[in-house]
Design a protein around this motif. Sequence first.
Motif, PDB file in Angstrom:
ATOM      1  N   GLU A 221     -47.997 -14.232  -4.870  1.00  0.00           N
ATOM      2  CA  GLU A 221     -48.252 -15.336  -5.789  1.00  0.00           C
ATOM      3  C   GLU A 221     -47.228 -16.456  -5.597  1.00  0.00           C
ATOM      4  N   LEU A 222     -45.974 -16.081  -5.322  1.00  0.00           N
ATOM      5  CA  LEU A 222     -44.936 -17.078  -5.081  1.00  0.00           C
ATOM      6  C   LEU A 222     -45.282 -17.941  -3.875  1.00  0.00           C
ATOM      7  N   ILE A 223     -45.693 -17.317  -2.789  1.00  0.00           N
ATOM      8  CA  ILE A 223     -46.027 -18.074  -1.578  1.00  0.00           C
ATOM      9  C   ILE A 223     -47.255 -18.952  -1.827  1.00  0.00           C
ATOM     10  N   ASP A 224     -48.255 -18.413  -2.514  1.00  0.00           N
ATOM     11  CA  ASP A 224     -49.440 -19.217  -2.836  1.00  0.00           C
ATOM     12  C   ASP A 224     -49.060 -20.443  -3.669  1.00  0.00           C
ATOM     13  N   LEU A 225     -48.111 -20.273  -4.560  1.00  0.00           N
ATOM     14  CA  LEU A 225     -47.694 -21.363  -5.443  1.00  0.00           C
ATOM     15  C   LEU A 225     -46.882 -22.429  -4.719  1.00  0.00           C
ATOM     16  N   ALA A 226     -45.902 -22.016  -3.912  1.00  0.00           N
ATOM     17  CA  ALA A 226     -44.905 -22.960  -3.398  1.00  0.00           C
ATOM     18  C   ALA A 226     -45.120 -23.420  -1.959  1.00  0.00           C
ATOM     19  N   ASP A 227     -45.927 -22.705  -1.183  1.00  0.00           N
ATOM     20  CA  ASP A 227     -46.103 -23.050   0.231  1.00  0.00           C
ATOM     21  C   ASP A 227     -47.078 -24.217   0.378  1.00  0.00           C
ATOM     22  N   LYS A 228     -46.571 -25.424   0.208  1.00  0.00           N
ATOM     23  CA  LYS A 228     -47.428 -26.603   0.152  1.00  0.00           C
ATOM     24  C   LYS A 228     -47.966 -27.021   1.522  1.00  0.00           C
ATOM     25  N   ASP A 229     -47.267 -26.657   2.603  1.00  0.00           N
ATOM     26  CA  ASP A 229     -47.777 -27.030   3.927  1.00  0.00           C
ATOM     27  C   ASP A 229     -48.530 -25.883   4.603  1.00  0.00           C
ATOM     28  N   TYR A 230     -48.707 -24.793   3.879  1.00  0.00           N
ATOM     29  CA  TYR A 230     -49.511 -23.653   4.336  1.00  0.00           C
ATOM     30  C   TYR A 230     -49.076 -23.096   5.692  1.00  0.00           C
ATOM     31  N   ASP A 231     -47.753 -23.062   5.900  1.00  0.00           N
ATOM     32  CA  ASP A 231     -47.263 -22.500   7.175  1.00  0.00           C
ATOM     33  C   ASP A 231     -46.793 -21.057   7.019  1.00  0.00           C
ATOM     34  N   SER A 247     -39.537 -20.070 -12.227  1.00  0.00           N
ATOM     35  CA  SER A 247     -38.561 -19.492 -13.156  1.00  0.00           C
ATOM     36  C   SER A 247     -39.228 -18.643 -14.239  1.00  0.00           C
ATOM     37  N   GLU A 248     -40.488 -18.924 -14.541  1.00  0.00           N
ATOM     38  CA  GLU A 248     -41.199 -18.192 -15.584  1.00  0.00           C
ATOM     39  C   GLU A 248     -42.097 -17.094 -15.018  1.00  0.00           C
ATOM     40  N   SER A 249     -42.046 -16.874 -13.711  1.00  0.00           N
ATOM     41  CA  SER A 249     -42.911 -15.895 -13.061  1.00  0.00           C
ATOM     42  C   SER A 249     -42.189 -14.566 -12.852  1.00  0.00           C
ATOM     43  N   ARG A 250     -42.956 -13.545 -12.484  1.00  0.00           N
ATOM     44  CA  ARG A 250     -42.354 -12.251 -12.134  1.00  0.00           C
ATOM     45  C   ARG A 250     -41.422 -12.413 -10.930  1.00  0.00           C
ATOM     46  N   ALA A 251     -41.812 -13.236  -9.945  1.00  0.00           N
ATOM     47  CA  ALA A 251     -40.945 -13.463  -8.784  1.00  0.00           C
ATOM     48  C   ALA A 251     -39.602 -14.042  -9.217  1.00  0.00           C
ATOM     49  N   GLY A 252     -39.647 -14.941 -10.193  1.00  0.00           N
ATOM     50  CA  GLY A 252     -38.398 -15.518 -10.699  1.00  0.00           C
ATOM     51  C   GLY A 252     -37.509 -14.469 -11.321  1.00  0.00           C
ATOM     52  N   GLN A 253     -38.119 -13.496 -12.017  1.00  0.00           N
ATOM     53  CA  GLN A 253     -37.336 -12.415 -12.605  1.00  0.00           C
ATOM     54  C   GLN A 253     -36.721 -11.521 -11.534  1.00  0.00           C
ATOM     55  N   ASP A 254     -37.438 -11.325 -10.431  1.00  0.00           N
ATOM     56  CA  ASP A 254     -36.855 -10.567  -9.327  1.00  0.00           C
ATOM     57  C   ASP A 254     -35.668 -11.313  -8.729  1.00  0.00           C
ATOM     58  N   PHE A 255     -35.811 -12.614  -8.558  1.00  0.00           N
ATOM     59  CA  PHE A 255     -34.729 -13.413  -8.004  1.00  0.00           C
ATOM     60  C   PHE A 255     -33.470 -13.329  -8.866  1.00  0.00           C
ATOM     61  N   VAL A 256     -33.639 -13.478 -10.185  1.00  0.00           N
ATOM     62  CA  VAL A 256     -32.466 -13.453 -11.051  1.00  0.00           C
ATOM     63  C   VAL A 256     -31.856 -12.057 -11.102  1.00  0.00           C
ATOM     64  N   ALA A 257     -32.691 -11.017 -11.044  1.00  0.00           N
ATOM     65  CA  ALA A 257     -32.167  -9.650 -11.033  1.00  0.00           C
ATOM     66  C   ALA A 257     -31.366  -9.393  -9.761  1.00  0.00           C
ATOM     67  N   TRP A 258     -31.879  -9.848  -8.618  1.00  0.00           N
ATOM     68  CA  TRP A 258     -31.148  -9.697  -7.355  1.00  0.00           C
ATOM     69  C   TRP A 258     -29.829 -10.450  -7.404  1.00  0.00           C
ATOM     70  N   ALA A 259     -29.885 -11.684  -7.895  1.00  0.00           N
ATOM     71  CA  ALA A 259     -28.676 -12.517  -7.938  1.00  0.00           C
ATOM     72  C   ALA A 259     -27.603 -11.900  -8.824  1.00  0.00           C
ATOM     73  N   GLU A 260     -27.991 -11.410  -9.994  1.00  0.00           N
ATOM     74  CA  GLU A 260     -27.017 -10.834 -10.914  1.00  0.00           C
ATOM     75  C   GLU A 260     -26.470  -9.510 -10.389  1.00  0.00           C
ATOM     76  N   HIS A 261     -27.308  -8.765  -9.681  1.00  0.00           N
ATOM     77  CA  HIS A 261     -26.833  -7.509  -9.100  1.00  0.00           C
ATOM     78  C   HIS A 261     -25.818  -7.749  -7.990  1.00  0.00           C
ATOM     79  N   LEU A 262     -26.051  -8.797  -7.204  1.00  0.00           N
ATOM     80  CA  LEU A 262     -25.167  -9.091  -6.074  1.00  0.00           C
ATOM     81  C   LEU A 262     -23.914  -9.864  -6.477  1.00  0.00           C
ATOM     82  N   ALA A 263     -23.935 -10.496  -7.648  1.00  0.00           N
ATOM     83  CA  ALA A 263     -22.827 -11.363  -8.056  1.00  0.00           C
ATOM     84  C   ALA A 263     -21.466 -10.673  -8.020  1.00  0.00           C
ATOM     85  N   PRO A 264     -21.313  -9.438  -8.564  1.00  0.00           N
ATOM     86  CA  PRO A 264     -19.983  -8.805  -8.548  1.00  0.00           C
ATOM     87  C   PRO A 264     -19.455  -8.587  -7.136  1.00  0.00           C
ATOM     88  N   SER A 265     -20.321  -8.141  -6.203  1.00  0.00           N
ATOM     89  CA  SER A 265     -19.860  -7.878  -4.843  1.00  0.00           C
ATOM     90  C   SER A 265     -19.531  -9.164  -4.122  1.00  0.00           C
TER      91      SER A 265
END
Length: 271
Positions: A221-231, A247-265
């Motif tokens: 869904e993220l790629i369908d939404l943001a890939d404007k040049d269809y490459d 930011s309001e999508s499930r993909a956005g929640q995955d991104f923030v979860a990854w970022a917060e998990h990696l932040a300490p390291s």
Amino acid sequence: MVALCCKGMPFLVIVAVLALARASDQQDDGIPEPESDDVLPTQQQISQMHGLIDSNKDGKINFFEIMVFSDTMVLTTARQHCSQILEDLESGSVTLEQLKTDRLSQQMSSDGHALPIEEVQHRFLLADSNSDGKLILEEMVPLFFPDLNPVTLNRVAQFLLTSKDQDDDGKLSAHEFLSGGDHGDKDDFARLDQDGSGTLDVRELEPLEAERHYVLEAMEELIDLADKDYDGHLTTAELDAEYEKISESRAGQDFVAWAEHLAPSQESDEL
């Protein structure tokens, strides 16, 4: 099982909830509910994740790169989670008797409730690859995270089927699937019914019990939404252009979860 506490909740958020439960030594019948308000990712976090996912450093990310990164995060976090269990037990392995306790049995369950003792034993025997009566870390991982082992995932799906199969015909009708309201809705049933038979067999139930399935859907869904040049690739500019929706999508929640998990390291690496 950790991955199945909530199908819409990112994997790392679920692990964090379990960690909080362990720290507060809660002993109730279920896993604590997550906060109702999701934390939205910042544009900086999304940009940082784009840079980490971009394995060939060409300034673009594709579906394959995203899923390789996600799979790596899941495996790393799964090992960390199981390591913490062993640390709490002050042991290098876990026994069947220890897994029968409510705290660990709940974490093996798709609904946060303790599994029947017979089911715990069955899964333990599947995980005990050398039949020595105990599980070391690598044997534990698929027990708590069935996405990582097709045999365990199949067993989890079989348990779900058996628990809902009211007429014992080896498949679930829509009525049986929806009974209890704890594993999906009509849309889920229609999506899972791949052969259009009007029933679900064990193979068709496996995606429901796999956290990876929801990540796949979210990233498609993220790629369908943001890939404007269809490459088939996403640049940071394309992600920035759709920031509010992402930011309001499930993909956005995955991104923030990854970022917060990696932040300490990442912070420790800078010291």
